[in-house]
Motif scaffolding. Sequence first.
Motif, PDB file in Angstrom:
ATOM      1  N   GLN A  59       1.297 -10.557  -7.825  1.00  0.00           N
ATOM      2  CA  GLN A  59       0.134 -10.832  -8.679  1.00  0.00           C
ATOM      3  C   GLN A  59       0.276 -10.256 -10.087  1.00  0.00           C
ATOM      4  OE1 GLN A  59      -0.756  -8.959  -5.572  1.00  0.00           O
ATOM      5  NE2 GLN A  59      -0.559 -10.913  -4.538  1.00  0.00           N
ATOM      6  N   GLY A  60       1.284  -9.443 -10.316  1.00  0.00           N
ATOM      7  CA  GLY A  60       1.471  -8.843 -11.629  1.00  0.00           C
ATOM      8  C   GLY A  60       1.862  -7.379 -11.504  1.00  0.00           C
ATOM      9  N   TYR A  61       1.777  -6.664 -12.621  1.00  0.00           N
ATOM     10  CA  TYR A  61       2.141  -5.245 -12.656  1.00  0.00           C
ATOM     11  C   TYR A  61       0.955  -4.370 -12.287  1.00  0.00           C
ATOM     12  CZ  TYR A  61       6.259  -6.887 -15.152  1.00  0.00           C
ATOM     13  OH  TYR A  61       7.415  -7.532 -15.492  1.00  0.00           O
ATOM     14  N   LEU A  62       1.265  -3.284 -11.595  1.00  0.00           N
ATOM     15  CA  LEU A  62       0.232  -2.373 -11.128  1.00  0.00           C
ATOM     16  C   LEU A  62       0.708  -0.946 -11.356  1.00  0.00           C
ATOM     17  CD1 LEU A  62      -2.499  -2.420  -9.581  1.00  0.00           C
ATOM     18  CD2 LEU A  62      -1.179  -2.354  -7.478  1.00  0.00           C
ATOM     19  N   TYR A  63      -0.178  -0.111 -11.906  1.00  0.00           N
ATOM     20  CA  TYR A  63       0.124   1.306 -12.092  1.00  0.00           C
ATOM     21  C   TYR A  63      -0.362   2.041 -10.847  1.00  0.00           C
ATOM     22  CZ  TYR A  63       0.780   5.802 -14.351  1.00  0.00           C
ATOM     23  OH  TYR A  63       1.218   7.060 -14.673  1.00  0.00           O
ATOM     24  N   MET A  64       0.545   2.764 -10.196  1.00  0.00           N
ATOM     25  CA  MET A  64       0.208   3.478  -8.961  1.00  0.00           C
ATOM     26  C   MET A  64      -0.248   4.889  -9.304  1.00  0.00           C
ATOM     27  SD  MET A  64       0.664   1.175  -6.729  1.00  0.00           S
ATOM     28  CE  MET A  64       0.523   2.090  -5.213  1.00  0.00           C
ATOM     29  N   HIS A  65      -1.548   5.077  -9.311  1.00  0.00           N
ATOM     30  CA  HIS A  65      -2.115   6.396  -9.620  1.00  0.00           C
ATOM     31  C   HIS A  65      -1.790   7.358  -8.495  1.00  0.00           C
ATOM     32  CE1 HIS A  65      -4.382   4.924 -13.075  1.00  0.00           C
ATOM     33  NE2 HIS A  65      -4.543   3.826 -12.363  1.00  0.00           N
ATOM     34  N   THR A  66      -1.306   8.535  -8.849  1.00  0.00           N
ATOM     35  CA  THR A  66      -0.915   9.508  -7.831  1.00  0.00           C
ATOM     36  C   THR A  66      -2.118  10.146  -7.147  1.00  0.00           C
ATOM     37  OG1 THR A  66      -0.690  11.157  -9.573  1.00  0.00           O
ATOM     38  CG2 THR A  66       1.322  10.075  -8.827  1.00  0.00           C
ATOM     39  N   SER A  67      -3.217  10.291  -7.857  1.00  0.00           N
ATOM     40  CA  SER A  67      -4.406  10.895  -7.248  1.00  0.00           C
ATOM     41  C   SER A  67      -5.367   9.787  -6.840  1.00  0.00           C
ATOM     42  CB  SER A  67      -5.090  11.848  -8.222  1.00  0.00           C
ATOM     43  OG  SER A  67      -5.433  11.151  -9.412  1.00  0.00           O
ATOM     44  N   SER A  68      -4.940   9.049  -5.834  1.00  0.00           N
ATOM     45  CA  SER A  68      -5.756   7.956  -5.326  1.00  0.00           C
ATOM     46  C   SER A  68      -6.992   8.514  -4.634  1.00  0.00           C
ATOM     47  CB  SER A  68      -4.934   7.120  -4.345  1.00  0.00           C
ATOM     48  OG  SER A  68      -5.709   6.107  -3.788  1.00  0.00           O
ATOM     49  N   PRO A  69      -8.184   7.973  -4.898  1.00  0.00           N
ATOM     50  CA  PRO A  69      -9.397   8.501  -4.292  1.00  0.00           C
ATOM     51  C   PRO A  69      -9.431   8.298  -2.779  1.00  0.00           C
ATOM     52  CG  PRO A  69      -9.877   6.517  -5.560  1.00  0.00           C
ATOM     53  CD  PRO A  69      -8.444   6.871  -5.809  1.00  0.00           C
ATOM     54  N   ALA A  70      -8.822   7.216  -2.299  1.00  0.00           N
ATOM     55  CA  ALA A  70      -8.828   6.945  -0.867  1.00  0.00           C
ATOM     56  C   ALA A  70      -7.454   7.296  -0.304  1.00  0.00           C
ATOM     57  CB  ALA A  70      -9.138   5.481  -0.614  1.00  0.00           C
ATOM     58  N   VAL A  71      -7.445   8.168   0.685  1.00  0.00           N
ATOM     59  CA  VAL A  71      -6.188   8.564   1.299  1.00  0.00           C
ATOM     60  C   VAL A  71      -5.814   7.498   2.333  1.00  0.00           C
ATOM     61  CG1 VAL A  71      -5.012  10.308   2.687  1.00  0.00           C
ATOM     62  CG2 VAL A  71      -6.664  11.001   0.947  1.00  0.00           C
ATOM     63  N   LEU A  72      -4.672   6.875   2.121  1.00  0.00           N
ATOM     64  CA  LEU A  72      -4.215   5.843   3.039  1.00  0.00           C
ATOM     65  C   LEU A  72      -3.165   6.415   3.964  1.00  0.00           C
ATOM     66  CD1 LEU A  72      -3.831   2.751   0.672  1.00  0.00           C
ATOM     67  CD2 LEU A  72      -5.748   3.335   2.150  1.00  0.00           C
ATOM     68  N   THR A  73      -3.149   5.888   5.166  1.00  0.00           N
ATOM     69  CA  THR A  73      -2.108   6.251   6.104  1.00  0.00           C
ATOM     70  C   THR A  73      -1.167   5.057   6.204  1.00  0.00           C
ATOM     71  OG1 THR A  73      -1.677   7.054   8.332  1.00  0.00           O
ATOM     72  CG2 THR A  73      -3.535   5.577   8.087  1.00  0.00           C
ATOM     73  N   GLU A  74       0.108   5.317   6.365  1.00  0.00           N
ATOM     74  CA  GLU A  74       1.109   4.253   6.355  1.00  0.00           C
ATOM     75  C   GLU A  74       1.869   4.202   7.665  1.00  0.00           C
ATOM     76  OE1 GLU A  74       3.801   4.682   3.069  1.00  0.00           O
ATOM     77  OE2 GLU A  74       2.266   4.173   1.597  1.00  0.00           O
ATOM     78  N   ARG A  75       2.427   3.025   7.922  1.00  0.00           N
ATOM     79  CA  ARG A  75       3.263   2.829   9.103  1.00  0.00           C
ATOM     80  C   ARG A  75       4.290   1.749   8.774  1.00  0.00           C
ATOM     81  NH1 ARG A  75      -0.059   1.865  14.425  1.00  0.00           N
ATOM     82  NH2 ARG A  75      -0.710   3.952  13.825  1.00  0.00           N
ATOM     83  N   THR A  76       5.424   1.835   9.421  1.00  0.00           N
ATOM     84  CA  THR A  76       6.462   0.816   9.282  1.00  0.00           C
ATOM     85  C   THR A  76       6.494   0.006  10.562  1.00  0.00           C
ATOM     86  OG1 THR A  76       7.748   2.287   7.871  1.00  0.00           O
ATOM     87  CG2 THR A  76       8.922   0.455   8.862  1.00  0.00           C
ATOM     88  N   ILE A  77       6.480  -1.315  10.417  1.00  0.00           N
ATOM     89  CA  ILE A  77       6.541  -2.190  11.590  1.00  0.00           C
ATOM     90  C   ILE A  77       7.699  -3.168  11.439  1.00  0.00           C
ATOM     91  CG2 ILE A  77       4.095  -1.989  12.210  1.00  0.00           C
ATOM     92  CD1 ILE A  77       3.655  -4.743  10.862  1.00  0.00           C
ATOM     93  N   ALA A  78       8.365  -3.453  12.545  1.00  0.00           N
ATOM     94  CA  ALA A  78       9.469  -4.415  12.567  1.00  0.00           C
ATOM     95  C   ALA A  78       8.928  -5.750  13.075  1.00  0.00           C
ATOM     96  CB  ALA A  78      10.580  -3.915  13.474  1.00  0.00           C
ATOM     97  N   CYS A  79       9.282  -6.821  12.357  1.00  0.00           N
ATOM     98  CA  CYS A  79       8.731  -8.137  12.648  1.00  0.00           C
ATOM     99  C   CYS A  79       9.826  -9.184  12.688  1.00  0.00           C
ATOM    100  CB  CYS A  79       7.737  -8.544  11.563  1.00  0.00           C
ATOM    101  SG  CYS A  79       6.517  -7.292  11.159  1.00  0.00           S
ATOM    102  N   SER A  80       9.497 -10.309  13.313  1.00  0.00           N
ATOM    103  CA  SER A  80      10.397 -11.452  13.312  1.00  0.00           C
ATOM    104  C   SER A  80       9.578 -12.722  13.449  1.00  0.00           C
ATOM    105  CB  SER A  80      11.396 -11.354  14.467  1.00  0.00           C
ATOM    106  OG  SER A  80      12.269 -12.468  14.449  1.00  0.00           O
ATOM    107  N   HIS A  81       9.843 -13.675  12.565  1.00  0.00           N
ATOM    108  CA  HIS A  81       9.190 -14.986  12.627  1.00  0.00           C
ATOM    109  C   HIS A  81       9.889 -15.927  11.667  1.00  0.00           C
ATOM    110  CE1 HIS A  81       7.252 -14.258   8.761  1.00  0.00           C
ATOM    111  NE2 HIS A  81       6.941 -13.057   9.212  1.00  0.00           N
ATOM    112  N   SER A  82       9.521 -17.189  11.728  1.00  0.00           N
ATOM    113  CA  SER A  82      10.107 -18.200  10.849  1.00  0.00           C
ATOM    114  C   SER A  82       9.438 -18.140   9.473  1.00  0.00           C
ATOM    115  CB  SER A  82       9.903 -19.589  11.452  1.00  0.00           C
ATOM    116  OG  SER A  82       8.531 -19.944  11.375  1.00  0.00           O
ATOM    117  N   PRO A  83      10.093 -18.710   8.454  1.00  0.00           N
ATOM    118  CA  PRO A  83       9.480 -18.733   7.114  1.00  0.00           C
ATOM    119  C   PRO A  83       8.110 -19.418   7.114  1.00  0.00           C
ATOM    120  CG  PRO A  83      11.785 -19.374   6.977  1.00  0.00           C
ATOM    121  CD  PRO A  83      11.447 -19.273   8.437  1.00  0.00           C
ATOM    122  N   GLU A  84       7.954 -20.445   7.946  1.00  0.00           N
ATOM    123  CA  GLU A  84       6.688 -21.182   8.002  1.00  0.00           C
ATOM    124  C   GLU A  84       5.535 -20.336   8.534  1.00  0.00           C
ATOM    125  OE1 GLU A  84      10.146 -23.498   7.807  1.00  0.00           O
ATOM    126  OE2 GLU A  84       9.588 -22.323   9.575  1.00  0.00           O
TER     127      GLU A  84
END
Length: 178
Positions: A59-84
């Motif tokens: 969607q364009g350029y985004l500045y990633m503020h280090t002091s984000s007001p909302a603390v997000l939790t992250e996870r890595t997931i492995a996926c597989s599917h067709s391009p469609e």
Amino acid sequence: MKKVLGEERRTLLLDILKSSTEPITGGELAAQTNVSRQVIVGDITLLKARNEPIIATSQGYLYMHTSSPAVLTERTIACSHSPEETEEELNILVDQGVTVKDVRIEHPVYGDLTASIMVSNRREVKQFMEKIKSTNSGYLSELTEGIHIHTIAAQSERALDEAEAAMKEAGYLIDLTD
């Protein structure tokens, strides 16, 4: 409008990006500074080289503020599917309240390749899909027969658990415990 030059333009670009909560396209930044989009691409590269946390999303350029007001939790997931099935996959994830931050593959020649996605809702997924189609681009996962990894982020572990469950139900999640 007068062309904004060099360092003054890069300072202005940083101010614009820092004050925005939404991604801003290179074209919009070019119009605001009266230069070409290619000049903006060069400026963003220079700013990134100075360790400014700017990311390029579909969607364009985004500045990633280090002091984000909302603390997000992250996870890595492995996926597989067709391009469609890409749009359906992304919609499943954002419908669970998660942000799909990126996609990563392991390429036999180049090693790990990562691309920013940064979609959090169906409108952003639609824009991402339209950008893929309009630029006639392929998906990184096409290089690995559909196998890829996403970093997903949410406000809670529960949202991440629900996203994983929905992906498993759709048959897109690779179960790493098997």
